[in-house]
Design an enzyme around this catalytic site. Structure first.
Site, PDB file in Angstrom:
ATOM      1  N   LYS A 166       0.876  -1.179   0.000  1.00 15.35           N
ATOM      2  CA  LYS A 166       0.000   0.000   0.000  1.00 15.35           C
ATOM      3  C   LYS A 166       0.908   1.221   0.000  1.00 15.35           C
ATOM      4  CE  LYS A 166      -1.647   2.941   1.915  1.00 15.35           C
ATOM      5  NZ  LYS A 166      -1.319   4.329   1.496  1.00 15.35           N
TER       6      LYS A 166
ATOM      7  N   SER B 244       5.328   8.557   9.009  1.00 19.47           N
ATOM      8  CA  SER B 244       5.419   9.492  10.128  1.00 19.47           C
ATOM      9  C   SER B 244       5.240   8.771  11.459  1.00 19.47           C
ATOM     10  CB  SER B 244       4.368  10.587   9.972  1.00 19.47           C
ATOM     11  OG  SER B 244       3.092  10.009   9.987  1.00 19.47           O
TER      12      SER B 244
ATOM     13  N   VAL C 185       1.406   8.201  12.782  1.00 14.06           N
ATOM     14  CA  VAL C 185       0.674   7.135  12.075  1.00 14.06           C
ATOM     15  C   VAL C 185       1.309   5.778  12.362  1.00 14.06           C
ATOM     16  CG1 VAL C 185       0.025   6.247   9.801  1.00 14.06           C
ATOM     17  CG2 VAL C 185      -0.104   8.698  10.253  1.00 14.06           C
TER      18      VAL C 185
ATOM     19  N   GLU D   8       9.324   2.107  10.741  1.00 12.52           N
ATOM     20  CA  GLU D   8      10.430   3.065  10.639  1.00 12.52           C
ATOM     21  C   GLU D   8       9.823   4.444  10.497  1.00 12.52           C
ATOM     22  OE1 GLU D   8      13.375   2.559  11.360  1.00 12.52           O
ATOM     23  OE2 GLU D   8      13.295   0.375  11.372  1.00 12.52           O
TER      24      GLU D   8
ATOM     25  N   CYS E 211      14.103  10.920   6.039  1.00 10.86           N
ATOM     26  CA  CYS E 211      14.064  10.700   7.491  1.00 10.86           C
ATOM     27  C   CYS E 211      15.452  10.882   8.086  1.00 10.86           C
ATOM     28  CB  CYS E 211      13.534   9.306   7.790  1.00 10.86           C
ATOM     29  SG  CYS E 211      14.481   8.022   6.990  1.00 10.86           S
TER      30      CYS E 211
ATOM     31  N   GLU F 166       9.774  17.045  14.039  1.00  8.97           N
ATOM     32  CA  GLU F 166      10.281  16.923  12.673  1.00  8.97           C
ATOM     33  C   GLU F 166       9.498  17.868  11.757  1.00  8.97           C
ATOM     34  OE1 GLU F 166       9.056  13.412  10.462  1.00  8.97           O
ATOM     35  OE2 GLU F 166      11.122  13.070   9.847  1.00  8.97           O
TER      36      GLU F 166
HETATM   37  P1  NAD Z   1       2.615   9.169   6.481  1.00 12.28           P
HETATM   38  O1  NAD Z   1       2.711   8.621   7.854  1.00 12.28           O
HETATM   39  O2  NAD Z   1       1.672  10.275   6.210  1.00 12.28           O
HETATM   40  O3  NAD Z   1       2.202   7.989   5.477  1.00 12.28           O
HETATM   41  C1  NAD Z   1       2.929   6.789   5.384  1.00 12.28           C
HETATM   42  C2  NAD Z   1       2.020   5.705   4.840  1.00 12.28           C
HETATM   43  O4  NAD Z   1       0.998   5.404   5.801  1.00 12.28           O
HETATM   44  C3  NAD Z   1       1.261   6.089   3.567  1.00 12.28           C
HETATM   45  O5  NAD Z   1       1.193   4.970   2.724  1.00 12.28           O
HETATM   46  C4  NAD Z   1      -0.108   6.470   4.092  1.00 12.28           C
HETATM   47  O6  NAD Z   1      -1.129   6.371   3.098  1.00 12.28           O
HETATM   48  C5  NAD Z   1      -0.280   5.425   5.176  1.00 12.28           C
HETATM   49  N1  NAD Z   1      -1.261   5.758   6.213  1.00 12.28           N
HETATM   50  C6  NAD Z   1      -1.706   6.980   6.600  1.00 12.28           C
HETATM   51  N2  NAD Z   1      -2.596   6.840   7.626  1.00 12.28           N
HETATM   52  C7  NAD Z   1      -2.695   5.517   7.890  1.00 12.28           C
HETATM   53  C8  NAD Z   1      -3.442   4.746   8.830  1.00 12.28           C
HETATM   54  N3  NAD Z   1      -4.260   5.325   9.712  1.00 12.28           N
HETATM   55  N4  NAD Z   1      -3.311   3.396   8.823  1.00 12.28           N
HETATM   56  C9  NAD Z   1      -2.466   2.800   7.968  1.00 12.28           C
HETATM   57  N5  NAD Z   1      -1.730   3.476   7.023  1.00 12.28           N
HETATM   58  C10 NAD Z   1      -1.845   4.820   7.000  1.00 12.28           C
HETATM   59  O7  NAD Z   1       4.106   9.550   6.036  1.00 12.28           O
HETATM   60  P2  NAD Z   1       4.593  10.248   4.680  1.00 12.28           P
HETATM   61  O8  NAD Z   1       4.185  11.689   4.682  1.00 12.28           O
HETATM   62  O9  NAD Z   1       4.205   9.422   3.481  1.00 12.28           O
HETATM   63  O10 NAD Z   1       6.191  10.147   4.801  1.00 12.28           O
HETATM   64  C11 NAD Z   1       6.958  11.079   5.515  1.00 12.28           C
HETATM   65  C12 NAD Z   1       7.357  10.526   6.876  1.00 12.28           C
HETATM   66  O11 NAD Z   1       8.003   9.281   6.702  1.00 12.28           O
HETATM   67  C13 NAD Z   1       8.346  11.391   7.630  1.00 12.28           C
HETATM   68  O12 NAD Z   1       7.962  11.474   8.987  1.00 12.28           O
HETATM   69  C14 NAD Z   1       9.667  10.636   7.502  1.00 12.28           C
HETATM   70  O13 NAD Z   1      10.591  10.873   8.537  1.00 12.28           O
HETATM   71  C15 NAD Z   1       9.177   9.238   7.508  1.00 12.28           C
HETATM   72  N6  NAD Z   1      10.156   8.336   6.885  1.00 12.28           N
HETATM   73  C16 NAD Z   1      10.843   7.477   7.706  1.00 12.28           C
HETATM   74  C17 NAD Z   1      11.809   6.617   7.163  1.00 12.28           C
HETATM   75  C18 NAD Z   1      12.567   5.688   8.048  1.00 12.28           C
HETATM   76  O14 NAD Z   1      13.063   4.691   7.542  1.00 12.28           O
HETATM   77  N7  NAD Z   1      12.703   5.947   9.348  1.00 12.28           N
HETATM   78  C19 NAD Z   1      12.059   6.640   5.787  1.00 12.28           C
HETATM   79  C20 NAD Z   1      11.331   7.510   4.980  1.00 12.28           C
HETATM   80  C21 NAD Z   1      10.378   8.348   5.544  1.00 12.28           C
END
Ligand code: NAD
Length: 460
Positions: free
Chosen positions: A161, A211, A214, A232, A266, A359
């Site tokens: 997804k 994030s 979430v 992560e 990240c 962040e």
């Molecule tokens: P996000 O949390 O908004 O979304 C991530 C994923 O979760 C998406 O596919 C989204 O559709 C899905 N999602 C949203 N709500 C959900 C729910 N209630 N249940 C299940 N799935 C749900 O994050 P983003 O904006 O896509 O990415 C940015 C974030 O990702 C930043 O905080 C960044 O630090 C983090 N990130 C972390 C790493 C790592 O390895 N630590 C790597 C890349 C990005």
């Protein structure tokens, strides 16, 4: 039912009038169906054997390489990744599939003597079943691949997804994978929270990147089902710079780690901690490097900092720097209403300011000053996150001191906080990670569980 769901839309961040995907959200039932189809396909995929799985992963690596120009252009257009970085991500994606193509031949357990001397004891790692993968938009090919490749290598099937903002990239990757594997082995399910939640509620193992808010909620739901989960999450990464470092080289690394891909990694650096006499020369060098950093069209090979992913992200960056004195602000290009924000370094941020504990995910960093290394380590460790820290010094003693006391999952010495390798475990401490590490051999463990077999002789 699904009529009430917001459609899945993905736009070009450099030109938001350019829409790549606009489609109805499939809804929770479709997500549950996708997991069931994957569950039906899983026993056949596992029984197909190591050679078939290895060949499939190798074929995917070759297909990614063959389509590199097209995939690079798609990442530039869909998630605004500067083309040089997008090309590197595609190359890394091929390398990830190739690395895990060897894994099906790895030993899956060990043989032990029994306590009594008769028979044998064996361990064997077996796949969980269906891996539910929920991914962000910022590494649209590499993150889905570093989750899917070890999951498939170990005999799981996959429902991915992706983030709505990276739907086209995920669908293109799915076409490549599906040409190499039987039906149902990997499905990409577009959508948002509803579909993510449905996948997390039905899969047999769940890997999430995104994030912190979430991811922590998803991890709790999945753990309550008794299903293995890793998440992560975000970071608020520090760079500690000692006076004995090569300050110009450190500043070049820091500028790239702060503003490369508009700070949307990240592992980006968002706090620069200068120790003692490093402060003044580092400030000067960092301002010079940030001002020289090319900001603009992500399709231009010289660009380092392109647009932010959407208007909401740009407002978040604007809000975060409001009222702060900027040391290195450069004007952001206005081009086709793209979501650009200029890189900035801020100083004298009041204690308790959100930049010091939240962040922002933009091309923005705070310059802080520490009296000595211990003080710098305390500042670095003082946030709720613990993903990666970089330490810049010419002294091995100082580096080792940092390695021992920094509370982050990854530490990089004389290197930017960004750019970690895929063949080693990846993850953080505190609010940056939940559950086991991913990537490298750690991922092969995560996507399997150990069975212990006792074999006794039929005729003792
Ligand atoms: P996000 O949390 O908004 O979304 C991530 C994923 O979760 C998406 O596919 C989204 O559709 C899905 N999602 C949203 N709500 C959900 C729910 N209630 N249940 C299940 N799935 C749900 O994050 P983003 O904006 O896509 O990415 C940015 C974030 O990702 C930043 O905080 C960044 O630090 C983090 N990130 C972390 C790493 C790592 O390895 N630590 C790597 C890349 C990005």
């Amino acid at each position: 039912m699904s009529a009430a769901l917001a459609p899945v839309v993905s736009r070009n961040p450099a030109d938001p009038s350019d829409i790549l995907v606009e489609t109805a959200a499939p809804g929770a039932f479709a997500a549950a169906d996708a997991v069931e189809r994957a569950r039906t396909a899983q026993p056949g995929w596992l029984r197909g054997g190591a050679a078939a799985r290895s060949a499939a992963l190798g074929a995917i690596a070759a297909a990614v390489e063959a389509a590199a120009d097209e995939l690079t252009a798609l990442a530039v257009r869909e998630v605004g990744k500067p083309v040089t970085e997008a090309r590197a991500e595609v190359a890394r994606t091929a390398a990830i599939w190739r690395y895990y193509a060897q894994a099906p031949y790895d030993a899956t357990g060990a043989v032990h003597e029994t306590a009594t001397g008769a028979g044998l004891l064996l361990t064997r790692r077996r796949p969980h079943g269906v891996a539910g993968l929920i991914t962000p938009w910022n590494f649209p090919f590499a993150i889905p691949s570093w989750k899917a490749a070890p999951a498939l290598a170990t005999g799981n099937t996959v429902v991915l997804k992706p983030a709505p903002e990276a739907t086209a990239c995920a669908q293109r990757l799915a076409v490549i994978v599906q040409q190499a594997v039987p039906d149902g082995v990997l499905t990409v399910l577009p959508g948002g929270a509803t579909e993510g939640d449905a996948v997390a509620s039905a899969a047999d193992v769940v890997s999430f990147t995104g994030s912190t808010a979430v991811g922590q909620a998803v991890a709790r739901t999945v753990a309550d089902r008794g299903v293995p989960v890793q998440a992560e999450l975000g970071g608020l990464n520090a760079a500690i710079v000692l006076p004995d470092a090569d300050l110009d080289t450190a500043a070049a690394h820091l500028a790239a780690a702060i503003a490369g891909y508009a700070g949307q990694k990240c592992t980006a650096t968002s706090r620069v901690i200068a120790v003692g006499a490093a402060l003044d020369p580092l400030r000067e060098a960092l301002i010079a490097h940030l001002r020289a950093l090319p900001v603009g069209d992500p399709a231009d090979p010289t660009t380092v900092c392109g647009p932010l992913i959407d208007e909401r992200a740009r407002s978040r960056v604007t809000e975060a720097r409001r009222g702060l004195s900027e040391l290195a602000g450069v004007p952001a290009p206005a081009r086709n209403d793209g979501w650009y924000a200029a890189p900035a370094l801020v100083e004298n941020v009041p204690p308790g300011h959100p930049l010091l504990h939240q962040e922002v995910f933009g091309p923005l960093a705070v310059l802080l000053c520490a009296d000595d290394l211990d003080h710098a380590v305390r500042i670095a460790n003082s946030v709720p996150y613990g993903l990666v820290t970089s330490v810049h010094t010419a002294s091995l003693d100082t580096a080792l001191h940092g390695l021992d006391r920094l509370d982050t999952g990854m530490i990089r010495v004389n290197a930017p906080s960004t750019g970690v390798d895929f063949h080693l475990p990846f993850g953080g401490t505190k609010a940056s990670s939940r559950g086991p590490r991913e990537q490298g051999g750690a991922a092969l463990d995560f996507y399997t569980s150990t069975r212990t077999y006792g074999l006794a002789p039929a005729h003792p």
